[in-house]
Design an enzyme around this catalytic site. Sequence first.
Site, PDB file in Angstrom:
ATOM      1  N   GLU A  32      -5.374 -28.780  26.908  1.00 61.43           N
ATOM      2  CA  GLU A  32      -5.021 -27.550  27.598  1.00 61.43           C
ATOM      3  C   GLU A  32      -3.593 -27.644  28.133  1.00 61.43           C
ATOM      4  OE1 GLU A  32      -4.360 -24.175  29.401  1.00 61.43           O
ATOM      5  OE2 GLU A  32      -6.126 -24.476  28.136  1.00 61.43           O
ATOM      6  N   ARG A 108     -13.767 -14.438  36.379  1.00 67.27           N
ATOM      7  CA  ARG A 108     -13.374 -15.408  35.365  1.00 67.27           C
ATOM      8  C   ARG A 108     -13.187 -16.810  35.940  1.00 67.27           C
ATOM      9  NH1 ARG A 108     -11.519 -14.206  30.189  1.00 67.27           N
ATOM     10  NH2 ARG A 108     -11.754 -12.013  29.635  1.00 67.27           N
ATOM     11  N   TYR A 211     -17.406  -2.746  36.656  1.00 66.03           N
ATOM     12  CA  TYR A 211     -18.727  -3.322  36.879  1.00 66.03           C
ATOM     13  C   TYR A 211     -18.659  -4.237  38.094  1.00 66.03           C
ATOM     14  CZ  TYR A 211     -16.470  -6.918  33.959  1.00 66.03           C
ATOM     15  OH  TYR A 211     -15.586  -7.812  33.419  1.00 66.03           O
ATOM     16  N   ASP A 291     -10.535 -15.370  20.086  1.00 65.09           N
ATOM     17  CA  ASP A 291      -9.396 -14.460  19.991  1.00 65.09           C
ATOM     18  C   ASP A 291      -8.323 -14.958  19.032  1.00 65.09           C
ATOM     19  OD1 ASP A 291     -10.456 -12.625  21.721  1.00 65.09           O
ATOM     20  OD2 ASP A 291      -9.295 -13.269  23.468  1.00 65.09           O
TER      21      ASP A 291
END
Length: 396
Positions: A32, A108, A211, A291
Site C-alpha cells: 500500500e 469507509r 443512506y 475498480d
Amino acid sequence: MDESVVIVGAGIGGLSLALSLHARGVRVTVLERAAELREVGAAVALSANGLRPLDELGLLGELEKVSAQPTALIHRGWRDDERVTAFPVGSDGSYRRRFGAPYLGIHRAEFQRVLAGACPAGMVRLGCEVTAVDPDGTVTLASGERVRGPVVVGADGVHSRVRSVVDPAARPRYTGTSAFRGIVDVADAPLLPDPGAIQFWMGPDAHVLHYAIGPHAEQINFFAVLEGPDPWTGETGPTDTDPGTLARAFDGWSPGVVQMLTAVPQSPRWPLYTLPPMTRWSRGRVVLLGDAVHTMLPHHVQGANQSIEDAAVLADLLAAPGALDGGHTAVFDRYQRLRRARTRSIQRSSLVTSGLLHLPDGPAADARNAGLTGLDPWLTWIHGVDARADTRPVPA
C-alpha cells in the site's frame, strides 16, 4: 510455491482478497502506497451479494456493530416528499431472509478498520509505492526494493498503475457527471423524510443518493450528482469549486434535501468515471481486480460489492491445487470468464441509470417512475447472485 501472492492496493478489494486467500491457506503480501490506511470517500453501502463472502470470513458480526441497516429503498421526485417507490429492506427483515445477508451503510474508515484488523501482523506493508510491475511477477518499489510473487494482483483502483501492464491503452473515461459528498447528523436534517432509508431523489440534470450510517443510524451519508462540468478540466481526483455550487444546483428541490446538502460545508467536486470494457484482465502473472478492471458509476451502489465478489472468486481459484505452480494462466482465464459478463452488465446499467435519474419532469420521467415499480427483479439480479456458485469448494 512458497512466495506470497502480491496484492497492490489495500482498499476494499485488496483487503478482501488478502483475507479470502489467508482463510484458504495462501500466503499474501499487500503493498500500500499510503503511510497509513485511510479510505477516500465518506461511506459505502454493502448489499447482500457483497456481505455474504465477508460473512463466510466471519466478519459480518463485527461489521453490523458499526453499521446502520436501511429501513427501506425509496425513490422520490425532486420537488416534494411524495414517494415514487418504496421497498422494505431492514424494517421487516424480508431483505435478509430473502438474500441471506443484510443491507448495511457503513463509514469507509470503519469498514477498512474491520478488514485491516482481521489481517495478520505483517501482511499489509504501508508506505510501499509501486513504480513498476513486470509481467513475470516482479514489483519494483520507489525505495528500489523488488518484490516477487507467483501472482501479482492489481487492486489499486480507478487510476490503477498495474492496469497499464495488462493494457496500456485502457484508461478510465470521464462520464460528464460529477459529485459532492457529505456526512450529516440526522439531528441537523429534521425536514428530511425517512432518514433511516436508502433513498434516491431524482430531478432534472441531478440526483441525490443518501443512506444512514453508524451503529445507531445517527448520521446520513449523501452523494449528490450533477451534470458537468464538461469537459473536466481539473485533476483526476476531487477538485475545489466555487462556494455555493452545490446549493445553487439544488435550489427549489424538496426542503429536506436542501437542508441536508447545506448542513455541512461543501465538499470538493469529484469527477465520475467509467472504464470501457477490457478484453483482457491479465498478462503474464499479473491480474486485475475491482475498480482497476471495471470502474463503474455508483448508481447501483455496487463498486465495493463487485470488488468483494471479484476477491471471493479469485481467492477460490488461486487456492486450488497447482494454481500458483504454473497454473495461473488457466486461473486468470476462468476468473475473467466468470466475472466479465456480470461486471459489464452492472457497468452498463449504472451508466444508463445516470441518465434516467436526471430526466426533467414530463412523459419520459413518468415512464421511468412507472418502471421503478418493477424493481424486484433488479434487486434479485444484483443482490441475489452467489458469486462463488461456480468456484466454492465442494465439502469432502
